[in-house]
Write an enzyme that holds these catalytic residues in place. Structure first.
Site, PDB file in Angstrom:
ATOM      1  N   CYS A 180      -1.567  14.840  -3.793  1.00 40.73           N
ATOM      2  CA  CYS A 180      -0.301  14.120  -3.985  1.00 40.73           C
ATOM      3  C   CYS A 180       0.261  14.345  -5.390  1.00 40.73           C
ATOM      4  CB  CYS A 180      -0.483  12.632  -3.705  1.00 40.73           C
ATOM      5  SG  CYS A 180      -0.665  12.309  -1.935  1.00 40.73           S
ATOM      6  N   CYS A 216      -1.125  10.994   3.196  1.00 35.74           N
ATOM      7  CA  CYS A 216      -1.083   9.958   2.159  1.00 35.74           C
ATOM      8  C   CYS A 216       0.318   9.346   2.052  1.00 35.74           C
ATOM      9  CB  CYS A 216      -1.453  10.538   0.802  1.00 35.74           C
ATOM     10  SG  CYS A 216      -3.175  11.013   0.611  1.00 35.74           S
ATOM     11  N   GLU A 239      -3.086   7.566   9.042  1.00 37.15           N
ATOM     12  CA  GLU A 239      -4.373   8.206   9.319  1.00 37.15           C
ATOM     13  C   GLU A 239      -4.375   8.821  10.718  1.00 37.15           C
ATOM     14  OE1 GLU A 239      -7.419   5.325   8.302  1.00 37.15           O
ATOM     15  OE2 GLU A 239      -7.015   5.628   6.160  1.00 37.15           O
ATOM     16  N   CYS A 292      -4.192  10.860  -5.218  1.00 41.31           N
ATOM     17  CA  CYS A 292      -5.149  11.957  -5.069  1.00 41.31           C
ATOM     18  C   CYS A 292      -4.557  13.240  -5.671  1.00 41.31           C
ATOM     19  CB  CYS A 292      -5.512  12.155  -3.594  1.00 41.31           C
ATOM     20  SG  CYS A 292      -4.241  12.989  -2.624  1.00 41.31           S
ATOM     21  N   GLU A 331       2.142   8.734  -0.610  1.00 41.08           N
ATOM     22  CA  GLU A 331       3.052   9.425  -1.541  1.00 41.08           C
ATOM     23  C   GLU A 331       3.720  10.601  -0.861  1.00 41.08           C
ATOM     24  OE1 GLU A 331      -0.109   8.574  -1.860  1.00 41.08           O
ATOM     25  OE2 GLU A 331      -0.770   8.639  -3.934  1.00 41.08           O
ATOM     26  N   ASN A 375       0.495   5.397   4.153  1.00 36.09           N
ATOM     27  CA  ASN A 375      -0.496   6.337   4.662  1.00 36.09           C
ATOM     28  C   ASN A 375      -0.565   6.245   6.184  1.00 36.09           C
ATOM     29  OD1 ASN A 375      -1.743   3.784   4.161  1.00 36.09           O
ATOM     30  ND2 ASN A 375      -3.773   4.691   4.080  1.00 36.09           N
TER      31      ASN A 375
HETATM   32  N1  THU Z   1      -4.519   7.631   0.323  1.00 37.28           N
HETATM   33  C1  THU Z   1      -3.192   7.648   0.021  1.00 37.28           C
HETATM   34  O1  THU Z   1      -2.348   7.220   0.823  1.00 37.28           O
HETATM   35  N2  THU Z   1      -2.810   8.133  -1.179  1.00 37.28           N
HETATM   36  C2  THU Z   1      -3.667   8.658  -2.120  1.00 37.28           C
HETATM   37  O2  THU Z   1      -3.215   9.217  -3.108  1.00 37.28           O
HETATM   38  C3  THU Z   1      -5.114   8.496  -1.940  1.00 37.28           C
HETATM   39  C4  THU Z   1      -5.548   8.130  -0.569  1.00 37.28           C
HETATM   40  C5  THU Z   1      -4.938   7.132   1.639  1.00 37.28           C
HETATM   41  C6  THU Z   1      -5.451   8.200   2.562  1.00 37.28           C
HETATM   42  C7  THU Z   1      -6.348   7.405   3.491  1.00 37.28           C
HETATM   43  O3  THU Z   1      -5.561   6.904   4.552  1.00 37.28           O
HETATM   44  C8  THU Z   1      -6.830   6.238   2.643  1.00 37.28           C
HETATM   45  O4  THU Z   1      -6.004   6.200   1.496  1.00 37.28           O
HETATM   46  C9  THU Z   1      -8.277   6.366   2.196  1.00 37.28           C
HETATM   47  O5  THU Z   1      -8.507   7.596   1.599  1.00 37.28           O
END
Ligand code: THU
Length: 128
Positions: A88, A53, A44, A85, A55, A42
């Site tokens: 994804c 994300c 940000e 999520c 994935e 991930n």
């Molecule tokens: N996140 C992912 O990398 N994948 C997901 O499927 C759910 C959320 C990350 C996004 C963000 O950086 C952190 O988790 C908190 O939401």
């Protein structure tokens, strides 16, 4: 490539997460049908909606290198099981509904499911 090895590659990718805002690190590793692996983490952003994300980072990694045919993905969270999520799930669906999905928590192992279970009755390229 065993499930355990794929999980460990996702854990390795998780270590490279850029997550200064949530502190929740996620790593993913896609396995192509010809045995190649593509990691993602991930990433940000100060403008929170621009966060990527793990994935989807892994999908971008693979597709940018010309690979679209996948058999499995491992997804690992730093603080809990990393259930993907909704966005994804749909992005993974684009490249096949038959994907095996390993859901992991770093240091605590993983469980195996399928994209069909995570996204039933899905809409995909064949639907149009
Ligand atoms: N996140 C992912 O990398 N994948 C997901 O499927 C759910 C959320 C990350 C996004 C963000 O950086 C952190 O988790 C908190 O939401």
């Amino acid at each position: 490539m065993t499930d355990q090895q794929l999980y460990e590659l996702a854990c390795q990718a998780m270590e490279r997460a850029y997550a200064p805002y949530s502190g929740y690190r996620v790593g993913a590793c896609l396995l192509s049908r010809d045995g190649q692996t593509f990691q993602g983490c991930n990433i940000e952003n100060a403008s929170f909606g621009a966060t990527l994300c793990a994935e989807r980072a892994a999908v971008c990694h693979a597709v940018s290198l010309g690979v679209r045919d996948f058999s499995a993905i491992a997804i690992v969270g730093s603080a809990s099981m990393a259930w993907p999520c909704g966005i994804c799930r749909q992005v993974l669906r684009e490249f096949g509904a038959d994907l095996r999905v390993l859901i992991g928590h770093a240091g605590h192992g993983f469980q195996v499911t399928t994209l069909k279970d995570l996204l039933p009755n899905s809409f995909g390229p064949e639907s149009m």
